[in-house]
Design a protein around this motif. Structure first.
Motif, PDB file in Angstrom:
ATOM      1  N   THR A  78       0.809  -1.254  -0.054  1.00 19.25           N
ATOM      2  CA  THR A  78      -0.091  -0.079   0.069  1.00 19.25           C
ATOM      3  C   THR A  78       0.728   1.237  -0.036  1.00 19.25           C
ATOM      4  OG1 THR A  78      -0.169   0.366   2.288  1.00 19.25           O
ATOM      5  CG2 THR A  78      -1.853  -1.214   1.402  1.00 19.25           C
ATOM      6  N   ASP A  79       0.352   2.334  -0.674  1.00 23.75           N
ATOM      7  CA  ASP A  79       1.074   3.524  -0.556  1.00 23.75           C
ATOM      8  C   ASP A  79       0.139   4.472  -1.113  1.00 23.75           C
ATOM      9  OD1 ASP A  79       1.019   3.145  -3.384  1.00 23.75           O
ATOM     10  OD2 ASP A  79       3.109   2.746  -3.588  1.00 23.75           O
ATOM     11  N   LEU A  80       0.680   5.641  -0.919  1.00 24.68           N
ATOM     12  CA  LEU A  80      -0.108   7.111  -1.429  1.00 24.68           C
ATOM     13  C   LEU A  80       0.580   7.487  -2.887  1.00 24.68           C
ATOM     14  CD1 LEU A  80      -2.545   8.782  -0.304  1.00 24.68           C
ATOM     15  CD2 LEU A  80      -0.640   9.999   0.716  1.00 24.68           C
ATOM     16  N   THR A  81      -0.331   7.751  -3.794  1.00 28.90           N
ATOM     17  CA  THR A  81       0.042   8.159  -5.087  1.00 28.90           C
ATOM     18  C   THR A  81       0.311   9.780  -4.963  1.00 28.90           C
ATOM     19  OG1 THR A  81      -2.056   8.521  -5.986  1.00 28.90           O
ATOM     20  CG2 THR A  81      -1.287   6.502  -6.323  1.00 28.90           C
ATOM     21  N   LYS A  82       0.889  10.270  -6.107  1.00 28.86           N
ATOM     22  CA  LYS A  82       1.258  11.650  -6.126  1.00 28.86           C
ATOM     23  C   LYS A  82      -0.036  12.404  -5.920  1.00 28.86           C
ATOM     24  CE  LYS A  82       5.748  11.024  -8.544  1.00 28.86           C
ATOM     25  NZ  LYS A  82       6.367  11.229  -9.635  1.00 28.86           N
ATOM     26  N   ASP A  83      -1.136  11.710  -6.595  1.00 31.38           N
ATOM     27  CA  ASP A  83      -2.488  12.596  -6.772  1.00 31.38           C
ATOM     28  C   ASP A  83      -3.320  12.297  -5.549  1.00 31.38           C
ATOM     29  OD1 ASP A  83      -2.886  10.162  -7.445  1.00 31.38           O
ATOM     30  OD2 ASP A  83      -4.224  10.676  -9.199  1.00 31.38           O
ATOM     31  N   GLY A  84      -2.872  11.588  -4.494  1.00 28.00           N
ATOM     32  CA  GLY A  84      -3.706  11.520  -3.112  1.00 28.00           C
ATOM     33  C   GLY A  84      -4.369  10.290  -3.031  1.00 28.00           C
ATOM     34  N   MET A  85      -4.273   9.388  -4.012  1.00 28.13           N
ATOM     35  CA  MET A  85      -5.217   8.209  -3.763  1.00 28.13           C
ATOM     36  C   MET A  85      -4.444   7.047  -3.287  1.00 28.13           C
ATOM     37  SD  MET A  85      -7.961   8.509  -5.935  1.00 28.13           S
ATOM     38  CE  MET A  85      -8.195   7.183  -7.226  1.00 28.13           C
ATOM     39  N   VAL A  86      -5.363   6.275  -2.362  1.00 27.03           N
ATOM     40  CA  VAL A  86      -4.474   5.127  -1.591  1.00 27.03           C
ATOM     41  C   VAL A  86      -4.573   3.904  -2.730  1.00 27.03           C
ATOM     42  CG1 VAL A  86      -4.964   3.603   0.364  1.00 27.03           C
ATOM     43  CG2 VAL A  86      -5.589   6.025   0.575  1.00 27.03           C
ATOM     44  N   GLN A  87      -3.201   3.368  -2.884  1.00 26.34           N
ATOM     45  CA  GLN A  87      -2.936   2.613  -3.747  1.00 26.34           C
ATOM     46  C   GLN A  87      -2.790   1.252  -3.197  1.00 26.34           C
ATOM     47  OE1 GLN A  87      -0.818   2.961  -7.623  1.00 26.34           O
ATOM     48  NE2 GLN A  87       0.699   2.324  -6.240  1.00 26.34           N
ATOM     49  N   THR A  88      -3.237   0.157  -3.511  1.00 27.13           N
ATOM     50  CA  THR A  88      -2.833  -1.314  -3.221  1.00 27.13           C
ATOM     51  C   THR A  88      -2.478  -2.221  -4.338  1.00 27.13           C
ATOM     52  OG1 THR A  88      -4.467  -1.180  -1.394  1.00 27.13           O
ATOM     53  CG2 THR A  88      -3.746  -3.090  -1.867  1.00 27.13           C
ATOM     54  N   THR A  89      -1.515  -2.711  -4.360  1.00 26.63           N
ATOM     55  CA  THR A  89      -0.903  -3.829  -5.256  1.00 26.63           C
ATOM     56  C   THR A  89      -0.734  -5.114  -4.520  1.00 26.63           C
ATOM     57  OG1 THR A  89       1.348  -3.235  -4.713  1.00 26.63           O
ATOM     58  CG2 THR A  89       0.078  -1.883  -6.713  1.00 26.63           C
ATOM     59  N   ILE A  90      -1.249  -5.961  -5.518  1.00 22.31           N
ATOM     60  CA  ILE A  90      -0.994  -7.463  -5.267  1.00 22.31           C
ATOM     61  C   ILE A  90      -0.210  -8.051  -6.424  1.00 22.31           C
ATOM     62  CG2 ILE A  90      -2.248  -9.909  -5.170  1.00 22.31           C
ATOM     63  CD1 ILE A  90      -4.124  -6.777  -4.439  1.00 22.31           C
ATOM     64  N   SER A  91       0.928  -8.643  -6.011  1.00 19.15           N
ATOM     65  CA  SER A  91       2.204  -8.881  -6.836  1.00 19.15           C
ATOM     66  C   SER A  91       2.417 -10.536  -6.819  1.00 19.15           C
ATOM     67  CB  SER A  91       3.277  -8.063  -6.924  1.00 19.15           C
ATOM     68  OG  SER A  91       2.955  -6.830  -7.045  1.00 19.15           O
ATOM     69  N   ASP A  92       2.626 -11.193  -8.073  1.00 18.46           N
ATOM     70  CA  ASP A  92       3.233 -12.676  -7.688  1.00 18.46           C
ATOM     71  C   ASP A  92       4.176 -12.816  -8.717  1.00 18.46           C
ATOM     72  OD1 ASP A  92       2.194 -13.977 -10.373  1.00 18.46           O
ATOM     73  OD2 ASP A  92       0.392 -13.143  -9.619  1.00 18.46           O
ATOM     74  N   ASN A  93       4.786 -13.944  -8.475  1.00 19.96           N
ATOM     75  CA  ASN A  93       5.993 -14.388  -9.459  1.00 19.96           C
ATOM     76  C   ASN A  93       5.597 -15.304 -10.458  1.00 19.96           C
ATOM     77  OD1 ASN A  93       8.062 -12.514  -8.182  1.00 19.96           O
ATOM     78  ND2 ASN A  93       7.684 -13.622  -6.553  1.00 19.96           N
ATOM     79  N   GLY A  94       4.272 -15.498 -10.708  1.00 19.38           N
ATOM     80  CA  GLY A  94       3.870 -16.400 -11.512  1.00 19.38           C
ATOM     81  C   GLY A  94       3.900 -16.580 -13.057  1.00 19.38           C
ATOM     82  N   ILE A  95       3.107 -17.075 -13.690  1.00 18.39           N
ATOM     83  CA  ILE A  95       3.099 -17.431 -15.157  1.00 18.39           C
ATOM     84  C   ILE A  95       3.080 -16.609 -16.095  1.00 18.39           C
ATOM     85  CG2 ILE A  95       2.429 -19.871 -14.865  1.00 18.39           C
ATOM     86  CD1 ILE A  95      -0.196 -18.865 -16.011  1.00 18.39           C
ATOM     87  N   GLY A  96       2.562 -14.996 -15.448  1.00 23.32           N
ATOM     88  CA  GLY A  96       2.398 -13.826 -15.960  1.00 23.32           C
ATOM     89  C   GLY A  96       1.446 -13.961 -16.971  1.00 23.32           C
ATOM     90  N   ILE A  97       1.085 -12.731 -17.550  1.00 23.12           N
ATOM     91  CA  ILE A  97       0.067 -12.567 -18.779  1.00 23.12           C
ATOM     92  C   ILE A  97       0.405 -11.897 -19.801  1.00 23.12           C
ATOM     93  CG2 ILE A  97      -2.479 -11.531 -19.085  1.00 23.12           C
ATOM     94  CD1 ILE A  97      -2.095 -10.986 -15.912  1.00 23.12           C
TER      95      ILE A  97
END
Length: 189
Positions: A78-97
Motif C-alpha cells: 500500500t502507498d499513497l500516489t502523487k495525486d492523493g489516491m490510496v493505492q494497493t497492489t498484489i504481486s506474484d512471480n507466476g506465469i504472467g499474462i
C-alpha cells in the motif's frame, strides 16, 4: 448495469490487515506466502464498503495463488500516489499474462485459452472487481509480462475527496449472506 455500494469511512491499514489475516490460512494451505508492505505508515481514511472491498482483495489474492508456483511470495503493498489516491497492489512471480490478453482481462466472461484449460472460473471475478472499484470512484489496473508474474493494483480516493458526495447520495448495495463475486446470482435491489 448499475452498482451501488454502502460506504463508510474506514482506516485502510486496519481493513487490509483484517482481510489479509482472514485469507492467510487459505493462502498458506495452498503453499504460498503473503508479505505485506505498508510503504506509507499513515494513509488517509478511505470511503469503502467493507464486504465489497473484501471480495476484491479476496479475488485478486486468489488469482495470485492460482497462477503462481508453490512457495511463491505474494506481495501486497500500500502507498499513497502523487495525486492523493490510496493505492494497493498484489504481486506474484507466476506465469504472467501475455500482452494479447491484458486488454481483455476485465471484460465480462473473458477467459484466455490458457486459463480455461488449466484453472477453473467463470470469467466474472476481474469484471466484478473493476465494477466494485469503479463504484468506489477508484481505478483498477494490471502490469505483467508473460513468464515474469503479474501485479494487479487499484486506487481508492481518500475519504475527504468523496465525503461531500456521500452526504448527498447515500450509495448502497443489497446482498444476501454471501459475498457476491462467488455468488453473483444472489444480488437483489
Amino acid at each position: 448495469r448499475q452498482l451501488n455500494v454502502h460506504v463508510e469511512e474506514e482506516d485502510w491499514h486496519t481493513t487490509l490487515d483484517s482481510v489479509i489475516e482472514e485469507l492467510r490460512p487459505y493462502v498458506e494451505a495452498r503453499g504460498r506466502n503473503l508479505k505485506v508492505i505498508h510503504t506509507d505508515k499513515t494513509l488517509p481514511s478511505v470511503a469503502i464498503d467493507r464486504v465489497s472491498i473484501y471480495e476484491v482483495l479476496s479475488n485478486l489474492i486468489d488469482n495470485a495463488v492460482k497462477y503462481s508456483p508453490d512457495d511463491d511470495i505474494i506481495t501486497i503493498q500500500t502507498d499513497l500516489t502523487k495525486d492523493g489516491m490510496v493505492q494497493t497492489t498484489i504481486s506474484d512471480n507466476g506465469i504472467g499474462i501475455p500482452v494479447s490478453v491484458i486488454d481483455h482481462l476485465f471484460d465480462k466472461f473473458y477467459r484466455s485459452h490458457r486459463s480455461r484449460e488449466n484453472v477453473g472460473g467463470t470469467g466474472l471475478g476481474l469484471f466484478l472487481c473493476k465494477a466494485i472499484i469503479e463504484a468506489h470512484s477508484g481505478t483498477i489496473w494490471v502490469h505483467s509480462k508473460e513468464g515474469e508474474g503479474a501485479t494487479f493494483g487499484f486506487n481508492l480516493p481518500h475519504y475527504s475527496a468523496v465525503a461531500d458526495t456521500m452526504k448527498h447520495n447515500k450509495p448502497h448495495i443489497v446482498r444476501n449472506s454471501h459475498g457476491w463475486i462467488k455468488n453473483h446470482g444472489a444480488i437483489r435491489r
